[in-house]
Motif scaffolding. Sequence first.
Motif, mmCIF file in Angstrom:
data_model
loop_
_atom_site.group_PDB
_atom_site.id
_atom_site.type_symbol
_atom_site.label_atom_id
_atom_site.label_comp_id
_atom_site.label_asym_id
_atom_site.label_seq_id
_atom_site.Cartn_x
_atom_site.Cartn_y
_atom_site.Cartn_z
ATOM 1 N N ALA A 1 -12.831 11.382 -100.493
ATOM 2 C CA ALA A 1 -14.271 11.205 -100.675
ATOM 3 C C ALA A 1 -15.079 12.105 -99.735
ATOM 4 C CB ALA A 1 -14.639 9.740 -100.451
ATOM 5 N N TYR B 1 -20.807 15.474 -103.161
ATOM 6 C CA TYR B 1 -21.528 14.296 -103.669
ATOM 7 C C TYR B 1 -22.445 14.636 -104.831
ATOM 8 C CZ TYR B 1 -25.620 15.977 -101.083
ATOM 9 O OH TYR B 1 -26.658 16.724 -100.616
ATOM 10 N N MET C 1 -16.878 12.833 -108.688
ATOM 11 C CA MET C 1 -17.029 11.406 -108.403
ATOM 12 C C MET C 1 -16.404 10.546 -109.494
ATOM 13 S SD MET C 1 -20.792 11.000 -106.655
ATOM 14 C CE MET C 1 -21.698 11.832 -107.963
ATOM 15 N N SER D 1 -12.707 10.532 -108.824
ATOM 16 C CA SER D 1 -12.401 9.648 -107.697
ATOM 17 C C SER D 1 -12.482 8.186 -108.118
ATOM 18 C CB SER D 1 -13.379 9.922 -106.546
ATOM 19 O OG SER D 1 -13.260 11.254 -106.088
ATOM 20 N N SER D 2 -13.488 7.850 -108.920
ATOM 21 C CA SER D 2 -13.610 6.480 -109.411
ATOM 22 C C SER D 2 -12.429 6.102 -110.292
ATOM 23 C CB SER D 2 -14.918 6.331 -110.182
ATOM 24 O OG SER D 2 -15.038 5.038 -110.732
#
Length: 678
Positions: free
Chosen positions: A121, A126, A132, A135-136
């Motif tokens: 992260a 970002y 993201m 990553s989720s």
Amino acid sequence: MKATGFISLWTLVSLPCGHLTNPAEHEDVVKHAIKLHRGKGAVITQRKQWVLESCRKLSGLLRQKNVVLNKLKSAIRAVEKDAGLSDEEKLFQVHTFEIFQKELNESENSVFQAIHGLQRALQGDYKDVVNMKESSRQRLEALREAAIKEEMEYVELLAAEKHQVEALKNMQHQNKSLSILDEILEDVRKAADRLEEEIEEHAFDDNKSVRGVNFEAVLRVEEDEANSKRNASKREVEDDLGLSMLIDSQNNQYILTKPRDSTIPRADHHFIKDIVTIGMLSLPCGWLCTTIGLPTMFGYIICGVLLGPSGLNSIKSIVQVETLGEFGVFFTLFLVGLEFSPERLRKVWKISVQGPCYMTVLMIAFGLLWGHLLQIRPTQSVFISTCLSLSSTPLVSRFLAGSVRGDKEGDIDYSSVLLGMLVMQDVQLGLFIAVMPTLIQAGASTYSSILKEILRILILIGQILFSLAAVFLICLVIKTYLIGPYYRKLHAESKGNKEILILGITAFIFLMLTITELLDVSMELGCFLAGALISSQGHMVTEEIMSCIEPIRDFLAIIFFASIGLHVFPTFVIYELTVLLFLTLSVVIMKFVLAVLVLSLILPKTSQYIKWIVSAGLAQVSEFSFVLGSRARRAGIISREVYLLILSVTTLSLLLAPALWKAAIMKCVPRPERRSST
């Protein structure tokens, strides 16, 4: 050094938080950790000191874990060598130690997974939504795996508890003398345990590592009952039997198909209620359609609409109802083949083969033309045109029910031509289902690979033609050597016992269905050929079998047409009624005109008058477009809007079919023959 820094950061945040209760203290620790990570608010020597202290604490925990693991291994060896313990006690203690070992290892893995997640992260952007999202997704997979491992650990704890109970029972049995009944029950208990171990399939453990298997989070839903006591007792039973409903994140609902313990009989009460409800509501709906002059099948479709998602939404086991309804198609086509003798087929086989092929090619050509004008993808145009070119065999079979008539003065019987063309369309359906994966790939391919895709389609067509030749050869062998002795044996064994005859005929239908399925041809064709082969044994045989099979066919056909109604959405039809009526009339008129044109070219001059009746029978869309449309929507060939349009046009065309059929019969069929066909 980067990894060490991240370890220290995680340790700094996680270890002290267990001793802090004030939220302000938590916040101060987190802020200090962030500043330390960024190099602000602390000198270099102080930061190194924090890193060393945190790493020392983590390494101390890992060393302590290794010491405990070694002690557990020694304890397991000591238990296994202890002669004073029974087998049940040894199994219980060893199982408990192994569970604790797994708990320690999983805790260590969770620590490092959290560190790697934090590192990923912090290194990510970002502003990048894709990063993201990935990553989720990874965190979601980790949570699913953790949930599965926790579930497995819980199951192992239940097993350990069972071993503990068995050990206690064994100690009690050793301390007291057993009666004869107790000894018998103990032997039965041990035999039952062995039986459960023999028949239990470790499907979860065997399939969790298979390629393509994904872990899913599901909800387990219990039914609400008015009586809370009844609900509680029923829930306890369902917890044991596993009859609760599961819902996944995509809102798909599941019910138990195969239990872990096969010694306990179970029944799907949702499915039973659905069949009972359909059977009761079909009667008034069928009566209503008979009163206003419509075929009863539309009453059954209305029954499905009322009970389906667009109505009361009381049908829970939709997939099971549709599956049972497929048997209605099988038996309907068997009876069609039973009335469609090989002699009649021999007279019209050229027309039956040429007519559907010409119509399909013309429909695809018109579809590509309109698709080019409307800027629709070629794959989507081909798919829609092929769906609309198919006609409903069960519907026309109901129109022709009982219309057995002979040829007059060399003319061709319109029912033979119509049924022959419909059977050929069923063959085309199997061909199209086989080509569908290639069509999906062609939609995503570049123009440089179009030749390869065309070559693959031609190879598939060759395979289907080879399969059809093999089916024809098998039918010839069965008709020449097997079907006669087989029926005579059934007839001899079934005197005074019709169930042997029904079972034998049903087994033969399923045999032909399986043969055509194994050869990658439509299962419906196998059912039709089974009826045609039996009809070769004579008119008396046909009448006897028809009297036995017709009641079964009628009940299963009710389920089939009700399952079609489950996919009819009246609200959507009302909202888009003008567009749908225009599209439906365009499709019906186009199919009627193309059928008249094709039949004018291939029918003999003496039989030209039947082209109007045959064209009227073909001027609707097959209910199999529901199946093809659902597959195409899942594969991304068509959109949701196009799928709903196909369903609505299919439904409206089926509703218009009886009126068009009656008009053609009134115009072209002489009055005595008209009575036999209606």
